[in-house]
Design a protein around this motif. Structure first.
Motif, PDB file in Angstrom:
ATOM      1  N   PRO A 123       0.839  -1.207   0.000  1.00 60.26           N
ATOM      2  CA  PRO A 123       0.000   0.000   0.000  1.00 60.26           C
ATOM      3  C   PRO A 123       0.871   1.253   0.000  1.00 60.26           C
ATOM      4  O   PRO A 123       1.847   1.345   0.745  1.00 60.26           O
ATOM      5  CB  PRO A 123      -0.786  -0.126   1.308  1.00 60.26           C
TER       6      PRO A 123
ATOM      7  N   TRP B 274      -6.576  -3.274   7.950  1.00 62.20           N
ATOM      8  CA  TRP B 274      -5.775  -3.162   6.724  1.00 62.20           C
ATOM      9  C   TRP B 274      -6.686  -2.875   5.541  1.00 62.20           C
ATOM     10  O   TRP B 274      -6.385  -1.998   4.709  1.00 62.20           O
ATOM     11  CB  TRP B 274      -4.980  -4.449   6.512  1.00 62.20           C
TER      12      TRP B 274
ATOM     13  N   ASN C 139      -6.546   0.717   3.522  1.00 64.29           N
ATOM     14  CA  ASN C 139      -5.905   0.679   2.212  1.00 64.29           C
ATOM     15  C   ASN C 139      -6.857   0.437   1.045  1.00 64.29           C
ATOM     16  O   ASN C 139      -6.454   0.590  -0.114  1.00 64.29           O
ATOM     17  CB  ASN C 139      -4.830  -0.418   2.201  1.00 64.29           C
TER      18      ASN C 139
END
Length: 338
Positions: free
Chosen positions: A59, A95, A99
């Motif tokens: 990312p 996460w 992202n």
């Protein structure tokens, strides 16, 4: 009136099919080098060259911001050193939120949970984390309402095969079946493809019995006869060896996306600007046609070229630093049509 509407629909469908074909090749965007353009400039470079598929290896907020509102489809990697943390479902949810969900105007297509993790080499320490991380990321994607848009997979490579020749006999190493077979099951269950990094260059450079023409798609005819299958290029043979290996473990209908393939312009045996340009041009032409491979005919092969730029920070052999399609000043190294 109805006939006119039908005609308009068919024309629109034809345009969509042509556009999809013309934009079937992506390019991986690595950042392990000096003097590379800004993320916004790189996204602009993709757009100017009609490249509508990108892979990034971790990312990167600046890249994701630059991709917002574009038509560029994205493979986003979970780096290997992040896999262990995503064994925690809450960490996977965070996460995905940080992202993916936070970038609603980015066209995420695949999440590659780990890259070339191999229980038989230095990356073995990550092997136990790949499948749990895939499951947790999949659940987080589903909970975010994105399961129909984004597929979760992992990027494998030819090094996981113990047999790759002839292609029909392709097989994963016996001592990694515990690792790869459950991954194949997960992908089938979730209707996701296998991602595979396929490099005829490394096979050629490491085997003096392989002809350069076979690796570069320039052989004049059949080079390898494998029963009723004839191979004139090494890429197809390697692809079908991966398919055969999956088939043996129940993955007979599991699609393969080529998540990396390339040829270096300098550094080692067979690495030159001329050979690299020949390989990239012929690979692009090959995968954009609906010819498939001898084992999987009549289909396009979704493929990502490696890579956008030379990356002088990369380790390993010198050739690893010279896979770029463009120089840092954004000038093309080769004359290619994407």
């Amino acid at each position: 009136m109805a006939s006119k509407l039908l005609l308009l629909y068919l024309l629109s469908l034809l345009k969509l099919l042509i556009f999809s074909d013309a934009q079937s090749v992506g390019v991986c965007y690595g950042q392990f080098g000096d003097g590379l353009p800004s993320e916004q400039d790189v996204v602009n470079l993709y757009r100017r060259n009609g490249i509508t598929k990108m892979r990034i290896y971790a990312p990167n907020a600046a890249t994701l911001r630059a991709l917002r509102g574009t038509n560029i489809e994205l493979i986003l990697d979970v780096p290997n050193d992040s896999l262990q943390s995503l064994k925690d479902p809450n960490a996977a949810t965070n996460w995905v939120r940080n992202n993916i969900v936070n970038y609603p105007n980015v066209r995420f297509k695949y999440i590659a949970v780990g890259n070339e993790v191999d229980p038989n080499n230095d990356s073995r320490r990550f092997a136990n984390f790949v499948l749990p991380a895939m499951r947790n990321v999949q659940r987080a994607i589903r909970d975010a309402g994105l399961a129909n848009q984004i597929k979760v997979s992992t990027a494998t490579y030819t090094g996981l095969l113990s047999v790759s020749y002839p292609p029909r006999d392709g097989a994963f190493a016996n001592n990694i079946e515990w690792y790869i077979k459950p991954i194949i099951g997960f992908l089938i269950e979730n209707n996701s493809p296998m991602l595979a990094n396929i490099y005829p260059y490394f096979a050629y450079a490491g085997n003096s019995n392989i002809a350069l023409s076979y690796a570069l798609f320039t052989a004049s005819g059949t080079v390898v006869n494998d029963g009723d299958r004839q191979y004139s290029n090494l890429f197809d043979a390697m692809f079908d060896a991966h398919y055969s290996a999956q088939w043996r473990l129940g993955g007979w209908n599991l699609e393969i996306v080529v998540s990396e393939s390339g040829w270096p312009s300098a550094g080692n045996n067979g690495a030159s600007v001329q050979n690299a340009e020949t390989y990239y041009r012929n690979l692009i032409s090959h995968v954009k046609q609906r010819t498939g491979t001898p084992a999987r005919p009549g289909r396009y092969i979704e493929t990502y070229l490696f890579a956008m730029f030379d990356e002088n920070w990369k380790g390993g052999q010198e050739s690893e630093k010279h896979f770029g399609l463009f120089s840092p000043n954004q000038r093309p190294k080769y004359q290619l049509s994407f």
